[in-house]
Design an enzyme around this catalytic site. Structure first.
Site, PDB file in Angstrom:
ATOM      1  CB  SER A   1      -0.962  -0.041   1.190  1.00  0.00           C
ATOM      2  OG  SER A   1      -1.869   1.027   1.149  1.00  0.00           O
TER       3      SER A   1
ATOM      4  CG  ASP B   1      -2.709   3.975  -1.397  1.00  0.00           C
ATOM      5  OD1 ASP B   1      -3.506   4.106  -2.347  1.00  0.00           O
ATOM      6  OD2 ASP B   1      -2.908   3.178  -0.470  1.00  0.00           O
TER       7      ASP B   1
ATOM      8  CG  ASP C   1      -3.199  -0.700  -2.239  1.00  0.00           C
ATOM      9  OD1 ASP C   1      -3.093   0.481  -1.860  1.00  0.00           O
ATOM     10  OD2 ASP C   1      -3.798  -1.568  -1.576  1.00  0.00           O
TER      11      ASP C   1
ATOM     12  CG  ASP D   1      -6.292   1.044  -0.438  1.00  0.00           C
ATOM     13  OD1 ASP D   1      -5.418   1.939  -0.420  1.00  0.00           O
ATOM     14  OD2 ASP D   1      -6.384   0.173   0.453  1.00  0.00           O
TER      15      ASP D   1
END
Length: 453
Positions: free
Chosen positions: A94, A237, A239, A241
């Site tokens: 992340s 970020d 990933d 999300d």
């Protein structure tokens, strides 16, 4: 040993988070699921392919066929698993620095596993209680094409495309070299926006900036907003999300202000929202104004989503939830954090007002965060004892849901160990910037002194 923290398990790749570690996590998860098919996905990190291969091997060894989604935003992987009704292992760290990687486990409903499920998998992992199959029953694996495109097309159906297109917006986008570089540029263009980008080349070395979308990492985006005369800046970020914003002046928007603005647009009297113990007074004010309830949890998306599920099972309406780090959740869309969807919901608010006007009612608070690193478990415990001593000596209202939060009426400060990195985090908020900084520095200096000793 604690395997799963506030959002999966993470560590420095090939040191703490080794292929052998990921192999056994996958074996434990695969044994728990007992699923015929399991998806695997990853973000752009250079160690992602290596660790996905380990995860795939572990899953195949317990009899699951593996569907490889490739480099995919976590919300895209969750959409795929929900649509297919299969679980997923997502290899991502992340927002952590490039040298980190991690594992996030997603159930067949597209939702991160609840705390009790993670505990069962953790126990199996620690006991090496796996269920390997015979040589002629091991799982197969194959690549899956089109998961990212499928995700974009689904998002386009879930937001008010006409409202956004009619606003004629210019969006400055910074995917941060992460998985969102594969999806967000196309998504915003197909919403009818003009899109300019920075750091939009997928690259696991993250040459343009670190993956965490915090103000100190996003100077290029602020400058791009100004240079392109954009209506808004959006950052993800690693990933994708999460979504963090800049207003039309190129000024950074606090994530807590964004959460409050989005919550104000969604909440009605009698609704409930969920946030973590580091919740801003901004969200408290919104709930008080509309007559909604606010539930607090320990920090981390896993804890928040677990509580949302419990509330929904009790018949509560939870239209919006999340944290002030850009991780807003819209449970009626999906019970996950989705950076592109968050951004689109913010764009809907720009149809009638500028970004600065949208967040202006929530701009009267100042936030400061201090991180103090530690090197060993003994050092961690010593730092936490210092925090507890200072907290107990204070005359402020004390909350110990997760760490130690002190509420002073005009300000608050929270100190807690990170669930994903070897640091103790200190958060402070006040209506006066100096007051917030003084509170954070008071704890930070005490922690640094203890570490030095």
């Amino acid at each position: 040993m604690k395997v799963f923290g506030s959002s999966g398990t993470r560590g420095v790749a090939n040191e703490e988070l080794t292929p052998a570690f990921v192999l056994n996590v996958a074996k434990a998860a695969g044994s728990f699921w007992g699923a015929e098919r399991v998806a695997v996905a990853r973000d752009t990190r250079v160690t992602g392919r290596m660790l996905v291969n380990a995860a795939a091997s572990g899953l195949q060894s317990v009899g699951s066929d593996v569907e490889r989604l490739g480099v995919t935003p976590t919300p895209a992987a969750q959409a795929y698993t929900d649509d297919e009704g299969i679980p997923c292992v997502v290899v991502t760290a992340s927002h952590n620095p490039p040298e980190y990687n991690g594992v996030k486990l997603v159930g067949p409903d597209g939702v991160e596993l609840a705390v009790d499920e993670l505990e069962r998998i953790e126990n199996a992992f620690l006991a090496e209680n796996f269920e390997p199959v015979s040589w002629d029953a091991v799982g197969d694996d194959h690549d899956v094409d089109g998961a990212n495109r499928r995700y974009v097309e689904e998002l386009l159906e879930k937001v008010d495309r006409e409202r956004i297109a009619d606003a004629d917006l210019t969006v400055a986008l910074d995917p941060g070299h992460g998985a969102g570089a594969h999806t967000s540029p196309d998504f915003f263009r197909e919403l009818g926006c003009d899109v300019v980008t920075v750091n939009a080349q997928p690259d696991g070395h993250f040459p343009g900036r670190d993956p965490e979308p915090v103000e100190e990492n996003l100077g290029d985006l602020g400058r791009l907003v100004e240079a392109a005369d954009a209506d808004v800046g959006v950052a993800h970020d690693g990933d994708a999300d999460r979504a963090i914003f800049f207003d039309e002046h190129g000024d950074y928007v606090e994530g807590d202000a964004t959460l409050a603005a989005l919550a104000a647009a969604e909440l009605e009297e009698g609704d409930t929202t969920v946030s973590a113990v580091n919740v801003s007074q901004r969200l408290v004010d919104v709930c008080d104004e509309v007559g909604a309830d606010l539930e607090l949890t320990p920090i981390g998306s896993t804890r928040i989503m677990t509580r949302i599920r419990e509330l929904q099972a009790e018949g509560e309406n939870v239209p919006v939830a999340g944290e002030g780090n850009g991780g807003v959740i819209f449970p009626h869309h999906r019970l996950n954090r989705d950076g592109a969807y968050i951004a689109a919901k913010f764009l809907e608010l720009l149809a009638e007002r500028s970004a600065s006007e949208v967040v202006d009612p929530y701009s009267d608070y100042y936030n400061v965060r201090v991180n103090v690193e530690y090197e060993s478990e003994a050092e961690r415990e010593e730092l936490l004892s210092v925090v507890e001593e200072k907290a107990r000596e204070s005359d402020a209202d004390l909350t110990t849901i997760d760490g130690y939060r002190l509420d002073y009426g005009d300000a608050w400060v929270l100190a807690r160990p990170s669930g994903t990195e070897p640091v103790v985090r200190v958060y402070a908020e006040a209506t006066d910037e100096t007051r917030a900084r003084d509170l954070a520095d008071e704890f930070g200096e005490a922690l640094r002194a203890a570490r030095a000793e």
